[in-house]
Design an enzyme around this catalytic site. Sequence first.
Site, short mmCIF file in Angstrom:
data_model
loop_
_atom_site.label_atom_id
_atom_site.label_comp_id
_atom_site.label_asym_id
_atom_site.label_seq_id
_atom_site.Cartn_x
_atom_site.Cartn_y
_atom_site.Cartn_z
N TYR A 109 0.90 -1.10 -0.03
CA TYR A 109 0.04 0.00 -0.12
C TYR A 109 1.08 1.24 -0.11
CZ TYR A 109 -3.56 3.50 1.52
OH TYR A 109 -4.31 4.44 1.77
N TRP A 111 1.04 5.72 -1.39
CA TRP A 111 0.83 6.88 -2.37
C TRP A 111 1.48 6.90 -3.73
CZ3 TRP A 111 -2.52 11.42 -2.59
CH2 TRP A 111 -3.67 11.25 -1.73
N1 LIG Z 1 -0.74 7.96 12.88
C1 LIG Z 1 -1.39 8.01 11.54
N2 LIG Z 1 -0.92 7.11 10.64
C2 LIG Z 1 -1.30 7.33 9.37
C3 LIG Z 1 -2.24 8.30 9.11
C4 LIG Z 1 -2.68 8.90 10.23
O1 LIG Z 1 -3.86 9.89 10.01
N3 LIG Z 1 -2.42 8.75 11.48
N4 LIG Z 1 -2.98 8.48 7.89
C5 LIG Z 1 -2.72 7.19 6.85
C6 LIG Z 1 -3.03 7.47 5.36
S1 LIG Z 1 -4.53 8.14 5.34
C7 LIG Z 1 -2.10 7.50 4.71
S2 LIG Z 1 -2.78 7.40 2.84
C8 LIG Z 1 -1.09 6.61 4.63
C9 LIG Z 1 -0.02 7.13 3.59
O2 LIG Z 1 1.45 6.28 3.70
P1 LIG Z 1 2.07 6.12 2.46
O3 LIG Z 1 1.41 5.93 1.33
O4 LIG Z 1 2.95 5.07 2.58
O5 LIG Z 1 3.12 7.37 2.37
P2 LIG Z 1 4.03 7.87 1.25
O6 LIG Z 1 5.08 8.55 2.17
O7 LIG Z 1 3.52 8.66 0.37
O8 LIG Z 1 4.68 6.63 0.53
C10 LIG Z 1 5.03 6.78 -0.65
C11 LIG Z 1 6.47 6.06 -0.81
O9 LIG Z 1 6.70 5.78 -2.15
C12 LIG Z 1 7.85 6.15 -2.52
N5 LIG Z 1 7.93 6.63 -4.00
C13 LIG Z 1 7.56 7.81 -4.53
N6 LIG Z 1 7.31 7.37 -6.08
C14 LIG Z 1 7.70 6.12 -6.36
C15 LIG Z 1 7.87 5.53 -7.34
O10 LIG Z 1 7.61 5.75 -8.60
N7 LIG Z 1 8.45 4.09 -7.27
C16 LIG Z 1 8.41 3.64 -6.11
N8 LIG Z 1 8.86 2.09 -6.08
N9 LIG Z 1 8.54 4.40 -5.03
C17 LIG Z 1 7.89 5.48 -5.09
C18 LIG Z 1 8.29 7.30 -1.74
O11 LIG Z 1 9.67 7.93 -1.84
C19 LIG Z 1 7.34 7.03 -0.44
O12 LIG Z 1 8.51 6.34 0.55
O13 LIG Z 1 -0.36 6.86 6.01
C20 LIG Z 1 -1.40 6.53 6.87
N10 LIG Z 1 -0.80 6.56 8.31
N1 LIG Z 2 -0.48 18.57 2.97
C1 LIG Z 2 -1.08 17.21 2.97
N2 LIG Z 2 -2.51 17.08 2.87
C2 LIG Z 2 -2.90 15.80 2.79
C3 LIG Z 2 -2.31 14.76 3.19
C4 LIG Z 2 -0.71 15.06 3.32
O1 LIG Z 2 0.17 14.01 3.70
N3 LIG Z 2 -0.23 16.25 3.32
N4 LIG Z 2 -2.68 13.31 2.98
C5 LIG Z 2 -3.86 13.23 2.38
C6 LIG Z 2 -4.54 11.86 2.72
S1 LIG Z 2 -3.92 10.52 2.11
C7 LIG Z 2 -5.74 12.00 3.31
S2 LIG Z 2 -6.58 10.44 3.66
C8 LIG Z 2 -6.59 13.22 3.82
C9 LIG Z 2 -6.88 12.74 5.08
O2 LIG Z 2 -7.63 14.02 5.48
P1 LIG Z 2 -8.33 14.04 6.98
O3 LIG Z 2 -8.62 12.53 7.63
O4 LIG Z 2 -9.25 14.91 7.14
O5 LIG Z 2 -6.99 14.78 7.95
P2 LIG Z 2 -6.31 14.61 9.30
O6 LIG Z 2 -5.25 15.71 8.91
O7 LIG Z 2 -5.94 13.19 9.51
O8 LIG Z 2 -7.62 15.36 10.32
C10 LIG Z 2 -8.12 16.35 10.25
C11 LIG Z 2 -8.45 17.13 11.37
O9 LIG Z 2 -9.20 16.22 12.17
C12 LIG Z 2 -9.05 16.54 13.46
N5 LIG Z 2 -9.70 15.40 14.31
C13 LIG Z 2 -8.78 14.29 14.65
N6 LIG Z 2 -9.40 13.50 15.64
C14 LIG Z 2 -10.73 14.04 15.74
C15 LIG Z 2 -11.84 13.81 16.71
O10 LIG Z 2 -11.85 12.88 17.38
N7 LIG Z 2 -13.00 14.61 16.56
C16 LIG Z 2 -12.92 15.59 15.98
N8 LIG Z 2 -13.84 16.55 15.99
N9 LIG Z 2 -11.76 16.24 15.24
C17 LIG Z 2 -10.45 15.26 15.09
C18 LIG Z 2 -7.79 17.01 13.84
O11 LIG Z 2 -7.63 18.27 14.48
C19 LIG Z 2 -7.45 17.25 12.45
O12 LIG Z 2 -6.69 18.62 12.24
O13 LIG Z 2 -5.56 14.14 3.78
C20 LIG Z 2 -4.84 14.45 2.47
N10 LIG Z 2 -4.28 15.71 2.37
MO LIG Z 3 -5.01 8.78 3.19
#
Ligand SMILES: Nc1nc2c(c(=O)[nH]1)N[C@H]1C(S)=C(S)[C@@H](COP(=O)(O)OP(=O)(O)OC[C@H]3O[C@@H](n4cnc5c(=O)[nH]c(N)nc54)[C@H](O)[C@@H]3O)O[C@H]1N2
Ligand SMILES: Nc1nc2c(c(=O)[nH]1)N[C@H]1C(S)=C(S)[C@@H](COP(=O)(O)OP(=O)(O)OC[C@H]3O[C@@H](n4cnc5c(=O)[nH]c(N)nc54)[C@H](O)[C@@H]3O)O[C@H]1N2
Ligand SMILES: [Mo]
Length: 753
Positions: A109, A111
């Site tokens: 998994y 991005w």
């Molecule tokens: N505590 C906590 N943990 C979370 C979350 C949270 O809210 N709280 N959010 C979760 C969510 S919503 C998400 S989506 C995940 C995201 O987690 P990931 O999707 O794992 O995060 P990325 O850092 O985007 O990882 C992408 C990797 O792909 C590599 N990459 C980029 N381009 C290429 C390419 O062309 N080829 C290859 N082979 N590699 C490449 C980058 O260097 C990077 O290391 O994290 C989750 N983890």
């Molecule tokens: N710049 C940037 N933007 C991103 C990403 C990134 O890596 N960088 N990741 C993208 C990805 S993969 C995803 S999935 C989306 C995720 O989008 P979201 O899930 O909306 O993002 P988060 O930043 O995890 O949380 C948003 C807010 O929720 C609030 N929150 C957390 N827990 C609670 C709770 O229990 N109750 C309430 N009321 N509020 C709470 C926190 O204060 C936080 O600021 O963002 C995307 N956007």
């Molecule tokens: Mo995500």
Amino acid sequence: MHLFATHFGTYEVGPDALGKPCLLPFRHDPNPSEMGFGYLALADHPQRVRTPMVRKSWLERGPLAGTGQLRGDDEFVEVGWDQAASLVADEVRRVSSTHGNQAIFGGSYGWASAGRFHHAQSQLKRLLNLAGGFTSSVNTYSYGAAGVLLPHVLGADYKDACDTSPSWNDIADHCDLLVAFGGFRLTNAQVEAGGTGSHSATEWLKRAQEKGVEFVIFSPVASDAPAGVNVRHIPLRPNTDAAVMLGMCHTLLTQGLLDRAFLRRCTVGFSELETYLTGEIDGVVKDAAWASSISGVPTDTIVAIAQNLHARPSLINVAWSLQRAQSGEHPFWSAIALACMAGHVGKAGCGFAFGLTAVNSVGQPVRRLKGPAFDQGRNPVDQYIPVARITELLENPGGTMDYDGQVLSLPDIRLVWWAGGNPFHHHQDLNRLRRAFHKPETIIVSEPMWTATAKMADIVLPSALPFERDDIAASSRDNWLIYSRRVMDPPVGVLSDHEFHCLVADQLGFRQQFDCGLTINEWLAKIYEGYRDRYPELPDFPSFRMRGFAALDEGEDAPAPADHFRRFTRDPVSAPLKTPSGRIEIGSKTIAAFGYDDMPGHPAWVPPAEWLGAPLATKHGLHLLSPQPAHRLHSQLEYGSVSQNAKHHGFERFSLSATDAASLGLRDGDLCELYNDRGRVIAALVVDAGLMQGVALLPTGSWYSPDADGIDQGGNPNTLTDIAPASTLSQATAPNSCLISVRLWRRIGQVTT
Ligand SMILES: Nc1nc2c(c(=O)[nH]1)N[C@H]1C(S)=C(S)[C@@H](COP(=O)(O)OP(=O)(O)OC[C@H]3O[C@@H](n4cnc5c(=O)[nH]c(N)nc54)[C@H](O)[C@@H]3O)O[C@H]1N2
Ligand SMILES: Nc1nc2c(c(=O)[nH]1)N[C@H]1C(S)=C(S)[C@@H](COP(=O)(O)OP(=O)(O)OC[C@H]3O[C@@H](n4cnc5c(=O)[nH]c(N)nc54)[C@H](O)[C@@H]3O)O[C@H]1N2
Ligand SMILES: [Mo]
């Protein structure tokens, strides 16, 4: 025009003052993301993987299982591509013939990068499918709990995060009161999976404000409330939103402010919720006072907002983050129930929405481009895990797991191949994941950078960075198509995923099936022609490439599911939902029949194991939330200049309320240890006057970097979070239910011995 497309937007490529390539804002983007400006710095960063690398002990002794050695603290040696390709091919062949293809985990998994062709997972999955298949993963970290719940409640068409929201146009024109749980973290809207040509979400939000929509934001974090007039922020304890919504439901019920006609016509199962609210089931009345005692929101406030939700054309928005918590299904289900009771579901701009501003596209009234991507082929192996169960998969070979009414069997994984993701950033309880990663015999990681995941590998395949190759980028959620052109060549010794997969496919004897004899340019032209078949108004490929982009005419084009939903609310008999009853399931007999202890058949308040009211809070008294990082995309770009400049003396920043900082004797800038029974993390304190007492905030994406004592100097929140799922139903990730303690580690400038 020379353009480069990323998940955080499109950039023009220009020379800087010294004549070197640099990324500049795209002239058609009203709100470009600063993230890209630090991106090119990764090209020759010391953390770059520059040649295929193999763990020395693996090369000398073969697959590692049972040696007792923990991966991640061992030496690597360089090998050439021919050797790397044959080591990989031999290992795929060995595991497949000795153990069967289910012993290969390819559910990788992450991005990765924007672009329809060089998508790392699609490339890997096509290769592994041709090799006989692999154990895969389903669902996402983003929307895992909602994605499993919503098909039961709204039907199979509403699995996707972006298809339930009314459009911003309609919100601005028709909604009067927008109550948002989780608020609007506007830096998140800089991102869109697949890229975008135009960041417009914040403009839309402003427009709704200008049109007089009143915003009420429930969040522990004041900065989740947008600036401007007519915005009210109401703090609440993390993870207690479902209780607040249910307290509002109770208010509507007992004050007779119900749309009974809508409930009868368009929903089923309301009576089950009713018996729960009145306390008939468990003797607890779920009134506003009850909700207040759980959430800390004053009773009167809960009552008044409930009354307003009924009296005025209203919309309830729930942030995705709320379902990234234990029992995270319930704020979503409760919001649907509350909106149905309040009586505005189906009216333009009203009802419920999920994730406005979570990414750029939610609620955007634009035409959506749908087109082909690189074909992954078919996976002959039918075993899979819900994506966030990777640790259990590796820990329990031969075990079983309940999930969404099924019992999954967990295969014995011998080979893991990860591409385009960083589980040692994104998964929970990283110290435990590290122990679990010791189990497989071989781990292959395809990565441009020496991430913590790459360091766990036995074979590291260095991938080209996205700006080192041509691609076509398009998000399926907006109207832009970009020709993303190579900015520079990859370092000698580095290939694109496609190129090295071709070498492996050669060794495995199916090169022709893998690349169909096409060059990369021919693949790009083929993908583009797939778009032109659907949208004949697009220019031909050479003109598109020359111009750099194409955008379909804008204009209202609600996604098909949102259109259908409106028709359903008008006539549920002729346009039923794809639920068992054809209607919105406020109570679900299907879910009730699964009989999961942690998942009743109706919206409920099911307390997480870790929240401020849990017994554990007497030991670790701060609730850690880990939002998305403002200065990078997840862990990508960590070594870009924008992310590095946001650090404090090289340390990741976290926040505490002024009250908590004072009672812990901590000052702004102090290097602190955040800890619980799962791990220890160092981060630099920012005192945030807008943060609720009892809450700590540490964004995701900083690299997990345990020192010799196991203390994560990188500041990754997942060193502290738990793998416990949202519920048995979804088995989704739940990092936002996490208790920690904080103490001083070092004061900057203080002499240490
Ligand atoms: N505590 C906590 N943990 C979370 C979350 C949270 O809210 N709280 N959010 C979760 C969510 S919503 C998400 S989506 C995940 C995201 O987690 P990931 O999707 O794992 O995060 P990325 O850092 O985007 O990882 C992408 C990797 O792909 C590599 N990459 C980029 N381009 C290429 C390419 O062309 N080829 C290859 N082979 N590699 C490449 C980058 O260097 C990077 O290391 O994290 C989750 N983890
Ligand atoms: N710049 C940037 N933007 C991103 C990403 C990134 O890596 N960088 N990741 C993208 C990805 S993969 C995803 S999935 C989306 C995720 O989008 P979201 O899930 O909306 O993002 P988060 O930043 O995890 O949380 C948003 C807010 O929720 C609030 N929150 C957390 N827990 C609670 C709770 O229990 N109750 C309430 N009321 N509020 C709470 C926190 O204060 C936080 O600021 O963002 C995307 N956007
Ligand atoms: Mo995500």
